[in-house]
Write an enzyme that holds these catalytic residues in place. Structure first.
Site, short mmCIF file in Angstrom:
data_model
loop_
_atom_site.label_atom_id
_atom_site.label_comp_id
_atom_site.label_asym_id
_atom_site.label_seq_id
_atom_site.Cartn_x
_atom_site.Cartn_y
_atom_site.Cartn_z
CD GLU A 225 -3.02 -0.94 2.35
OE1 GLU A 225 -2.97 0.06 3.08
OE2 GLU A 225 -3.86 -1.84 2.49
CD GLU A 410 -3.52 -5.78 3.89
OE1 GLU A 410 -4.35 -4.94 4.27
OE2 GLU A 410 -2.28 -5.63 4.02
O1 IFM Z 1 -4.12 -3.35 9.16
C1 IFM Z 1 -4.08 -2.73 7.91
C2 IFM Z 1 -2.94 -3.28 7.10
O2 IFM Z 1 -1.73 -3.11 7.75
C3 IFM Z 1 -2.85 -2.56 5.76
N1 IFM Z 1 -4.12 -2.59 5.09
C4 IFM Z 1 -5.30 -2.21 5.82
C5 IFM Z 1 -5.37 -2.97 7.14
C6 IFM Z 1 -6.61 -2.57 7.94
O3 IFM Z 1 -6.57 -1.19 8.21
#
Ligand code: IFM
Length: 503
Positions: A225, A410
């Site tokens: 990210e 994710e």
């Molecule tokens: O916990 C975070 C992760 O580290 C990166 N993406 C979003 C998740 C939830 O906020």
């Protein structure tokens, strides 16, 4: 500015849009679709499709996932490991940031988090107990190079070597992220991601890890990210390193992408045979009402194309930065001045995989302000709309011909309570609805190879500290006892059946 820029920062100021407001805005199908969205616990009736895509009803039978599709769960080093000073680990920007009162809710720090550095064997047992095909974790740069450059800390390398060996032995495919936000503090002292040199330091560090874990087939993810690091770490300052400066924010975008490209070069040079890519958090941006279309297109540039275009096309979009509604308010010349000859060729080096992280959607009004169109989870920035997963996957396939196979690294939701619970029906419905959209995209011909739920364990949720629990597995932070939540059991069944059951 659009969503991730204000993530966790200006929610109190951004007025949520009520049902009446949306109808008054005249959003038509958009508004009605948004409010009848197929969200956990919400109305399961088909949505008209906020973005204009036809509505979709999940089939009554289980949706099968292809053979070889990897179903796993993810964590990141700083969020789970703890032991922040053990075995020669150096300080990261999150150690520094969390130590400052007021930066992290409840004063939580990275210690002990979920104590995974000491309990990793138990955690691998947990994964195999759930039958997971894959585990995505990140390597802590300050464990490998405590000062961010120079000498390698053998003890740090050995920790990840042991973890990988055990995973491979147990048939759990490791997915390794090289950078998940824990920049060594000495590099921040020299400018962090706002400094071009950090990209080169990152590639050096990546080469060390490629060499040490060269038998990992991947996926390898360079940077997690980059949008969040740039916008929230250097834009709003709500995350480490706590900088709030738009020029540094734009520099952090370019230098992370450059670091990614240099790391891909290092990967090829290492002779490693696995698959390499980058993990981008993407989200559909919808126009909230008539007249907002142009602002939404610009906000889409900020949220999505500022990262997808350079990585997959070797160009930056020309509508992300400027003084129009929806744009990053800055002089576009700031980005132009950062890009040196050859940079974009490096950034767009061919990838083996593209990792997508999907949490939800955002709405933008005519003035470019964020608008809430869908119900949120307990994380107020997360507007829940499972169909956005499908839209994102199809969009990336269609807009970027030649895109490599996709993996979803994710996707998840926090518990409704910070108290901790194993009764998480809302997460079960979230996972079901999103996995159905993944299966739908696969049926539509999108080459998606893996899905990692966020997260395996309750953990340190950045500025939210220990208050937001995103795990499939409950962690008692006092005793460090692990207890699978109902969602973990449900997900284990999905993995065993290779199919997503209907509601
Ligand atoms: O916990 C975070 C992760 O580290 C990166 N993406 C979003 C998740 C939830 O906020």
């Amino acid at each position: 500015m659009p969503d991730s820029t204000v993530r966790r920062t200006t929610w109190a100021a951004s007025r949520p849009v009520s049902r009446r407001d949306v109808l008054r805005l005249g959003g038509g199908a958009l508004a009605i679709g948004a409010l009848a969205a197929c969200t956990p616990g919400g109305d399961a009736s088909p949505s008209p499709g906020a973005s204009g895509t036809p509505s979709w009803t999940p089939p009554a039978e289980p949706m099968r996932l292809p053979d070889g599709f990897v179903l796993g769960a993810a964590t990141s080093a700083f969020q789970v490991e703890g032991s922040t000073t053990a075995d020669g680990r150096g300080a990261s920007i999150w150690d520094t940031f969390a130590a400052q009162p007021g930066n992290v809710r409840g004063g939580a720090t990275g210690d002990p988090a979920a104590d995974h550095y000491r309990r990793w064997e138990q955690d691998v047992d947990l994964m195999t107990g759930l039958g997971l095909d894959g585990y995505r974790f990140s390597v802590a740069w300050p464990r490998i190079q405590p000062t961010g450059s120079g000498p390698v800390n053998r003890a740090g390398v050995d920790f990840y070597r042991r973890l990988v060996d055990r995973l491979l032995e147990r048939g759990v495919e490791p997915a390794v992220t090289l950078y998940h936000w824990d920049l060594p503090q000495p590099l921040q002292d020299r400018g962090g991601w706002a400094a071009r040199d950090t990209a080169a330091r990152f590639a050096d560090y990546a080469a060390v890890v490629f060499d040490a874990l060269r038998d990992v087939p991947g996926p390898w993810l360079t940077i997690n990210e980059p949008k969040t690091t740039a916008y929230v770490g250097y834009g709003s300052g709500y995350h480490a390193p706590g900088v709030s400066d738009v020029d540094q924010m734009i520099a952090a975008v370019h230098h992370q992408l450059l670091g990614h490209g240099l790391a891909v070069e290092a990967f090829r040079a290492s002779g490693a045979s696995g698959r390499v890519g980058i993990a981008l958090n993407l989200q559909p941006v919808y126009a909230a009402g008539p007249g907002a279309q142009d602002a939404a297109v610009r906000a889409d540039a900020v949220e999505n194309r500022l990262f997808l275009d350079p990585v997959l096309r070797g160009t930056y979009p020309d509508d992300a930065i400027g003084d129009e509604p929806g744009q990053i308010r800055a002089d576009p010349g700031v980005l132009d001045a950062l890009v040196q000859d050859g940079d974009l060729a490096t950034v767009s080096a061919p990838l083996d995989v593209l990792a997508i992280q999907y949490y939800g959607v955002t709405g933008v009004d005519v003035s470019g302000q964020n608008v809430q169109l869908y119900p949120t989870s307990d994380a107020p920035w997360q507007q829940l709309h499972p169909e956005g997963m499908y839209e994102t996957l199809v969009r990336v396939r269609d807009d970027y011909p030649g895109v490599p196979p996709l993996v979803i690294t994710e996707n998840g939701i926090p518990d409704r309570t910070s108290e901790g619970t194993t009764d998480d029906a809302e997460r079960v419905e979230f996972l079901r609805a999103h996995l159905q959209q993944v299966a739908r995209a696969v049926d539509a011909g999108v080459d998606v190879r893996a899905y990692y739920a966020w997260s395996l364990l309750d953990n340190f949720e950045w500025a939210e500290g220990l208050d937001q629990r995103w795990g499939l597995v409950h962690v008692d932070f006092e005793t460090q006892e692990r207890t699978p939540k109902n969602s973990a059991r449900w997900y284990a069944d999905v993995v065993a059946q290779r199919a997503v059951p209907p509601a």
